[in-house]
Scaffold this motif. Structure first.
Motif, PDB file in Angstrom:
ATOM      1  N   ASP A  33       1.994  -1.257   7.407  1.00  0.00           N
ATOM      2  CA  ASP A  33       1.538  -0.850   6.077  1.00  0.00           C
ATOM      3  C   ASP A  33       0.020  -0.725   6.038  1.00  0.00           C
ATOM      4  O   ASP A  33      -0.528   0.216   5.439  1.00  0.00           O
ATOM      5  CB  ASP A  33       2.013  -1.869   5.053  1.00  0.00           C
ATOM      6  CG  ASP A  33       1.680  -1.466   3.628  1.00  0.00           C
ATOM      7  OD1 ASP A  33       2.014  -0.334   3.236  1.00  0.00           O
ATOM      8  OD2 ASP A  33       1.076  -2.290   2.907  1.00  0.00           O
ATOM      9  N   ASP A  89      -2.040   2.831   5.269  1.00  0.00           N
ATOM     10  CA  ASP A  89      -2.979   2.972   4.153  1.00  0.00           C
ATOM     11  C   ASP A  89      -4.075   3.976   4.484  1.00  0.00           C
ATOM     12  O   ASP A  89      -4.509   4.754   3.632  1.00  0.00           O
ATOM     13  CB  ASP A  89      -3.574   1.602   3.820  1.00  0.00           C
ATOM     14  CG  ASP A  89      -4.324   1.601   2.504  1.00  0.00           C
ATOM     15  OD1 ASP A  89      -3.864   2.257   1.550  1.00  0.00           O
ATOM     16  OD2 ASP A  89      -5.374   0.948   2.433  1.00  0.00           O
ATOM     17  N   TRP A 132      -2.479   7.444   4.157  1.00  0.00           N
ATOM     18  CA  TRP A 132      -2.307   7.838   2.755  1.00  0.00           C
ATOM     19  C   TRP A 132      -3.639   8.261   2.131  1.00  0.00           C
ATOM     20  O   TRP A 132      -3.685   9.213   1.348  1.00  0.00           O
ATOM     21  CB  TRP A 132      -1.701   6.685   1.944  1.00  0.00           C
ATOM     22  CG  TRP A 132      -0.437   6.095   2.451  1.00  0.00           C
ATOM     23  CD1 TRP A 132      -0.092   4.770   2.416  1.00  0.00           C
ATOM     24  CD2 TRP A 132       0.695   6.756   3.048  1.00  0.00           C
ATOM     25  NE1 TRP A 132       1.162   4.566   2.949  1.00  0.00           N
ATOM     26  CE2 TRP A 132       1.671   5.770   3.344  1.00  0.00           C
ATOM     27  CE3 TRP A 132       0.970   8.075   3.377  1.00  0.00           C
ATOM     28  CZ2 TRP A 132       2.897   6.072   3.939  1.00  0.00           C
ATOM     29  CZ3 TRP A 132       2.195   8.376   3.974  1.00  0.00           C
ATOM     30  CH2 TRP A 132       3.141   7.399   4.252  1.00  0.00           C
ATOM     31  N   ASP A 133      -4.714   7.561   2.494  1.00  0.00           N
ATOM     32  CA  ASP A 133      -6.031   7.911   1.950  1.00  0.00           C
ATOM     33  C   ASP A 133      -6.523   9.260   2.461  1.00  0.00           C
ATOM     34  O   ASP A 133      -7.299   9.952   1.775  1.00  0.00           O
ATOM     35  CB  ASP A 133      -7.060   6.841   2.318  1.00  0.00           C
ATOM     36  CG  ASP A 133      -6.945   5.602   1.459  1.00  0.00           C
ATOM     37  OD1 ASP A 133      -6.307   5.679   0.387  1.00  0.00           O
ATOM     38  OD2 ASP A 133      -7.489   4.551   1.849  1.00  0.00           O
ATOM     39  N   ARG A 156       0.838  -1.206   0.000  1.00  0.00           N
ATOM     40  CA  ARG A 156       0.000   0.000   0.000  1.00  0.00           C
ATOM     41  C   ARG A 156       0.869   1.251   0.000  1.00  0.00           C
ATOM     42  O   ARG A 156       0.585   2.226  -0.707  1.00  0.00           O
ATOM     43  CB  ARG A 156      -0.926  -0.013   1.220  1.00  0.00           C
ATOM     44  CG  ARG A 156      -1.865  -1.207   1.308  1.00  0.00           C
ATOM     45  CD  ARG A 156      -2.523  -1.266   2.679  1.00  0.00           C
ATOM     46  NE  ARG A 156      -3.448  -2.365   2.856  1.00  0.00           N
ATOM     47  CZ  ARG A 156      -3.091  -3.582   3.264  1.00  0.00           C
ATOM     48  NH1 ARG A 156      -1.812  -3.854   3.495  1.00  0.00           N
ATOM     49  NH2 ARG A 156      -4.001  -4.525   3.421  1.00  0.00           N
ATOM     50  N   THR A 157       1.941   1.217   0.803  1.00  0.00           N
ATOM     51  CA  THR A 157       2.838   2.362   0.855  1.00  0.00           C
ATOM     52  C   THR A 157       3.581   2.541  -0.458  1.00  0.00           C
ATOM     53  O   THR A 157       3.727   3.664  -0.965  1.00  0.00           O
ATOM     54  CB  THR A 157       3.833   2.187   2.022  1.00  0.00           C
ATOM     55  OG1 THR A 157       3.093   2.187   3.254  1.00  0.00           O
ATOM     56  CG2 THR A 157       4.864   3.301   2.048  1.00  0.00           C
TER      57      THR A 157
END
Length: 369
Positions: free
Chosen positions: A222, A226, A229-230, A23-24
Motif C-alpha cells: 500500500d 501511494d 496513485w499520486d 492509501r489505496t
C-alpha cells in the motif's frame, strides 16, 4: 474511452486485509464487496482479467487481450512468470515485462494441473519448499519476487511523455513466501518459517508469525502504491483487484489450494472513474469495465459469478455460494437451500482443459516422475 487507463492486480490478496491498505482505499472511489475470482489460482484468473474469458487451462488466447482495445501506448509489467509472453499475455502491449521463470513458478504452474491434496501435489509441494528452505541456509536471500517499487519506477518511466496510455501492473506482494522489508526477523528466516508453515510443519508461534508477515506485506505494498496513485492523472480509469485470495490457517489450510472456498474466491475489488456496476462483480468483467464496452463474456450488470478449478466449480451471488458440496451463506457459512442458484451452477460449463502432457513435464522437472 478515457485517455489513461490503469489495471492493478495483486497476487493472493485477501479481502479482509484490504483495511491494511488505507492509501489505496482513499484513492478508489468505489469498492465492491461481492467480487469473485474465476479460479483459486493465477492461471485460472488471468484469462478472465485480461481476456474476459473463462480459463481453458492453456493461458490467454492472445486475440482476446484487452490491450488490443486501446489506441494508446500499452505497458504491461508482471511479476509472475505465469503471466508471460509464453502464455499469451504480451499480446497487444507496446512494452511488456515479465519474469523469465524460476523454481516457485514450477509449483504454481502445476497448481492448475494437479489436484490440490493429491499425493503427487503433496510430493511436489513438499519437495519444492524443502529445496527452498535448504537454499536459504546457504545463500543470503533476496526478495522472493520483483519488488513493487521497481515495478512502479519502471511503469512511470515508460509512460513519461505519453498523454494516452493503458497500463497493467501485477504485484506479487503478498504471495508466499512472505518476506516483507519491515519484518521483525531477517528475510532468510521469514522465508523459511513461511515455507515450514505452508508445508504443514509449523508451530502455533510460527503460524502467528506468518500471519503477521502476510499483513506486513499488504501494508508495505500500500505504501508503494501511494506513489503510483499520486503520479497518475486524476481522471485515469482504474481497476484494482486481487486475482484470488489466500488461506491463513482456516481448517488447517494455507496458501491457495483448489477448494471452492469464499476466502479464496471473494477478492478485493475497487475502481476509480469507472462505470457503475451491478450487485456482483466477476473478474471476467474487468475488460468490460476498463473499456466501457462489451469484451468477451463480461458485463456491467451481474447477478451471479462463476468459478472453476479442474472439475470443481462454484456459483456466487452477493449472499450465497453454491458448490458441488452444497450451498452456504457467505455471511456465516450456514448451509441453506438455493435451488435457483444450484441450477445455474449445474448449467455452468467452463470447458476446462487439463493438459496431461504438461502435467507430466512439470512432475519430471520437479523430480517426481
Amino acid at each position: 474511452m478515457t485517455e489513461t487507463t490503469l489495471l492493478v492486480t495483486v497476487d493472493s490478496l485477501r479481502t479482509d486485509h484490504v483495511q491494511s491498505m488505507p492509501r489505496t482505499l482513499d484513492f478508489l472511489d468505489a469498492t465492491h464487496d461481492a467480487a469473485f475470482a474465476t479460479s483459486t489460482a493465477t492461471p485460472g484468473s488471468f484469462p478472465a482479467i485480461i481476456g474476459g474469458e473463462y480459463p481453458a487451462g492453456n493461458g490467454l488466447e492472445s486475440t482476446a487481450s484487452v490491450a488490443h482495445a486501446f489506441d494508446a501506448h500499452c505497458v504491461g509489467i508482471t511479476t509472475n512468470h505465469l503471466l508471460s509472453a509464453a502464455y499469451g499475455y504480451a499480446a497487444g502491449f507496446d512494452s511488456f515485462t515479465s519474469p523469465k521463470g524460476g523454481g516457485e513458478s514450477l509449483k504454481d504452474k502445476g497448481a492448475i494441473l494437479l489436484e490440490r491434496g493429491s499425493l503427487p501435489y503433496k510430493l511436489a509441494s513438499w519437495g519444492y519448499n524443502r529445496y527452498q528452505q535448504l537454499r536459504s541456509y546457504v545463500d543470503e536471500p533476496e526478495k522472493s519476487f520483483r519488488p513493487a517499487d521497481a515495478v512502479v519506477d519502471q511503469f512511470l518511466a515508460e509512460i513519461d511523455g505519453h498523454e494516452e496510455w493503458f497500463g497493467w501492473l501485477h504485484f506479487m506482494e503478498p504471495h508466499h513466501p512472505y518476506d516483507p522489508d519491515g519484518a521483525t526477523i531477517d528475510r532468510a528466516r521469514a522465508q523459511r518459517v513461511t515455507r515450514r508453515v505452508l508445508s504443514g510443519r509449523g508451530s502455533e508461534a510460527d503460524e502467528a508469525l506468518v500471519r503477521d508477515l502476510y499483513r506486513r506485506e499488504v501494508a508495505e505494498l500500500d505504501a508503494v502504491l501511494d506513489r503510483l496513485w499520486d503520479a497518475v492523472p486524476d481522471d485515469t480509469r482504474v481497476v484494482f483487484c486481487g486475482d484470488h485470495g489466500e488461506l491463513l490457517g482456516e481448517d488447517g489450510l494455507w496458501g491457495h489450494p483448489g477448494e471452492m472456498r469464499p476466502e479464496l474466491l471473494n477478492v478485493p475489488f475497487g475502481t476509480r472513474n469507472a462505470p457503475d456496476l451491478g450487485d456482483v462483480v466477476s473478474l471476467v468483467d474487468v475488460p468490460t469495465i476498463l473499456t466501457g464496452t462489451e469484451h468477451g463474456v463480461g458485463t456491467l450488470d451481474r447477478e451471479v459469478a462463476f468459478a472453476a478449478y479442474g472439475d470443481r466449480k462454484a456459483a456466487m451471488t452477493a449472499t450465497h455460494i453454491a458448490t458441488d458440496d452444497g450451498t452456504s451463506r457467505l455471511e456465516d457459512g450456514k448451509r441453506v437451500a438455493a435451488p435457483a442458484l444450484e441450477r445455474k451452477l449445474e448449467r455452468f460449463d467452463p470447458a476446462y482443459v487439463v493438459k496431461e502432457d504438461a502435467l507430466q513435464e512439470d512432475l519430471e522437472d520437479l523430480g517426481y516422475a
